[in-house]
Enzyme design. Structure first.
Site, PDB file in Angstrom:
ATOM      1  N   ASN A   1      37.912 -51.395   5.019  1.00 50.79           N
ATOM      2  CA  ASN A   1      36.725 -50.780   4.413  1.00 50.79           C
ATOM      3  C   ASN A   1      37.100 -49.923   3.196  1.00 50.79           C
ATOM      4  O   ASN A   1      36.284 -49.159   2.699  1.00 50.79           O
ATOM      5  CB  ASN A   1      35.965 -49.933   5.444  1.00 50.79           C
ATOM      6  CG  ASN A   1      36.803 -48.757   5.963  1.00 50.79           C
ATOM      7  OD1 ASN A   1      37.909 -48.533   5.505  1.00 50.79           O
ATOM      8  ND2 ASN A   1      36.251 -48.020   6.909  1.00 50.79           N
TER       9      ASN A   1
ATOM     10  N   HIS B   1      39.545 -47.606   3.109  1.00 51.32           N
ATOM     11  CA  HIS B   1      40.084 -46.268   3.348  1.00 51.32           C
ATOM     12  C   HIS B   1      41.552 -46.176   2.962  1.00 51.32           C
ATOM     13  O   HIS B   1      42.288 -47.161   3.002  1.00 51.32           O
ATOM     14  CB  HIS B   1      39.820 -45.775   4.780  1.00 51.32           C
ATOM     15  CG  HIS B   1      40.619 -46.409   5.871  1.00 51.32           C
ATOM     16  ND1 HIS B   1      40.052 -46.874   7.030  1.00 51.32           N
ATOM     17  CD2 HIS B   1      41.948 -46.613   6.006  1.00 51.32           C
ATOM     18  CE1 HIS B   1      40.998 -47.342   7.825  1.00 51.32           C
ATOM     19  NE2 HIS B   1      42.151 -47.199   7.221  1.00 51.32           N
TER      20      HIS B   1
ATOM     21  N   GLU C   1      37.736 -42.082   5.036  1.00 51.07           N
ATOM     22  CA  GLU C   1      36.768 -43.144   5.267  1.00 51.07           C
ATOM     23  C   GLU C   1      35.693 -43.136   4.180  1.00 51.07           C
ATOM     24  O   GLU C   1      35.487 -42.112   3.512  1.00 51.07           O
ATOM     25  CB  GLU C   1      36.093 -42.912   6.629  1.00 51.07           C
ATOM     26  CG  GLU C   1      37.047 -42.979   7.816  1.00 51.07           C
ATOM     27  CD  GLU C   1      37.374 -44.417   8.231  1.00 51.07           C
ATOM     28  OE1 GLU C   1      37.383 -45.318   7.366  1.00 51.07           O
ATOM     29  OE2 GLU C   1      37.608 -44.620   9.425  1.00 51.07           O
TER      30      GLU C   1
ATOM     31  N   ASP D   1      48.716 -39.192   7.877  1.00 51.60           N
ATOM     32  CA  ASP D   1      47.662 -38.924   8.858  1.00 51.60           C
ATOM     33  C   ASP D   1      48.168 -39.012  10.291  1.00 51.60           C
ATOM     34  O   ASP D   1      49.293 -39.443  10.547  1.00 51.60           O
ATOM     35  CB  ASP D   1      46.479 -39.880   8.634  1.00 51.60           C
ATOM     36  CG  ASP D   1      46.916 -41.342   8.479  1.00 51.60           C
ATOM     37  OD1 ASP D   1      48.081 -41.650   8.747  1.00 51.60           O
ATOM     38  OD2 ASP D   1      46.078 -42.162   8.092  1.00 51.60           O
TER      39      ASP D   1
HETATM   40  C1  GLP Z   1      45.068 -47.332   9.472  1.00 51.70           C
HETATM   41  C2  GLP Z   1      45.835 -46.198   8.751  1.00 51.70           C
HETATM   42  C3  GLP Z   1      45.962 -46.454   7.282  1.00 51.70           C
HETATM   43  C4  GLP Z   1      46.360 -47.899   7.068  1.00 51.70           C
HETATM   44  C5  GLP Z   1      45.239 -48.797   7.476  1.00 51.70           C
HETATM   45  C6  GLP Z   1      45.538 -50.281   7.301  1.00 51.70           C
HETATM   46  O1  GLP Z   1      43.797 -46.990   9.914  1.00 51.70           O
HETATM   47  N1  GLP Z   1      45.323 -44.873   8.949  1.00 51.70           N
HETATM   48  O2  GLP Z   1      46.883 -45.538   6.713  1.00 51.70           O
HETATM   49  O3  GLP Z   1      46.640 -48.111   5.717  1.00 51.70           O
HETATM   50  O4  GLP Z   1      44.841 -48.534   8.797  1.00 51.70           O
HETATM   51  O5  GLP Z   1      46.323 -50.749   8.342  1.00 51.70           O
HETATM   52  P1  GLP Z   1      47.035 -52.151   8.360  1.00 51.70           P
HETATM   53  O6  GLP Z   1      48.192 -52.030   7.408  1.00 51.70           O
HETATM   54  O7  GLP Z   1      47.485 -52.335   9.770  1.00 51.70           O
HETATM   55  O8  GLP Z   1      46.041 -53.150   7.918  1.00 51.70           O
END
Ligand code: GLP
Length: 246
Positions: free
Chosen positions: A136, A138, A143, A67
């Site tokens: 959440n 995702h 989402e 992404d």
């Molecule tokens: C972001 C990314 C995800 C990631 C998630 C968790 O929003 N788009 O790909 O897995 O958040 O992030 P973190 O590993 O910092 O908790």
């Protein structure tokens, strides 16, 4: 599904790195699906070390990232292209032209999503897709919603994601409100999935994703239907899943 329960973040990172390295050693010209977020950073550090030592080479690897924020230039220090350059690509022997991240600056983001989906399809989809897990539920930037989006698409970020990511920006107002993300279908076409989770604030999401109903309200729950999923997590992130299975 295989679950590795590691004692802390470092052990989780080493285990995840070993699984990625094993994929690259077994198939040097594989397609790696890569993820951003704080969770995979330790695994990337370990891979950089092994690459420097000559134990694993990315020279023939192609990568496809999940992404990108819509509206951020590749040079913006919070863009996911910048994240990948600084946390992995600039430090290993991957060829720049073999790395793929959706463009956050495309004039027509919908056309960019279609182009990106085609890039991933032309590469034959990921051999191994690394995923983090949003609080959440995702995956990528898919989402919670009322359906599972299939292909790469433009998405409105939820307030919970904007809040969670605000720590990286001057304020929540500076967090982009939209992103381009692989769809659930794009992710599910990967031959193998490796999902990483660390810390108590992921325990609910881990439990709901892997022991709850399969629903687009918890996007990661779709992974219960994938034939080859490995979850690498630390004890804190697994605490509620363990209770559910006890
Ligand atoms: C972001 C990314 C995800 C990631 C998630 C968790 O929003 N788009 O790909 O897995 O958040 O992030 P973190 O590993 O910092 O908790």
């Amino acid at each position: 599904m295989r679950i590795y329960c590691e004692k802390d973040y470092n052990a989780m990172s080493r285990r995840a790195a070993a699984i990625i390295a094993a994929q690259v050693v077994a198939k040097p010209d594989c397609v790696l699906g890569l993820a951003t977020g704080s969770t995979p950073v330790g695994a990337y550090k370990q891979l950089i070390e092994w690459n420097k030592q000559g134990d694993v080479s990315f020279a023939e690897v192609h990568s496809v990232n999940l992404d990108e924020y819509y509206g951020l230039a590749p040079e913006h220090d919070q863009s996911y292209r910048y994240f990948m350059q600084t946390n992995l690509f600039d430090h290993v022997d991957i060829a720049a032209e073999n790395t793929n991240v959706p463009s956050g600056l495309a004039d027509d983001p919908v056309a960019e999503c279609a182009r990106y989906e085609q890039v991933v399809a032309d590469l034959g989809y990921a051999d191994l897709q690394l995923l983090g897990l949003g609080r959440n539920g995702h995956i990528g930037f898919n989402e919670p919603c009322d359906h599972f989006p299939v292909a790469t698409h433009l998405v409105d970020l939820t307030e919970s994601t904007i809040d969670a990511n605000a720590r990286f920006f001057a304020s929540a107002d500076d967090v982009p409100k939209q992103a381009l993300t692989m769809g659930i279908g794009t992710i599910m076409k990967a031959r193998k999935i490796l999902i990483v989770a660390s810390g108590a604030d992921k325990a609910d999401a881990v439990q709901r994703a892997f022991a709850g109903p399969i629903t687009p309200e918890m996007p990661a729950s779709i992974l219960q239907l994938h034939p080859d999923v490995t979850l690498v997590a630390d004890e804190a992130a697994l605490s509620k899943l363990k209770e559910a299975n006890a």
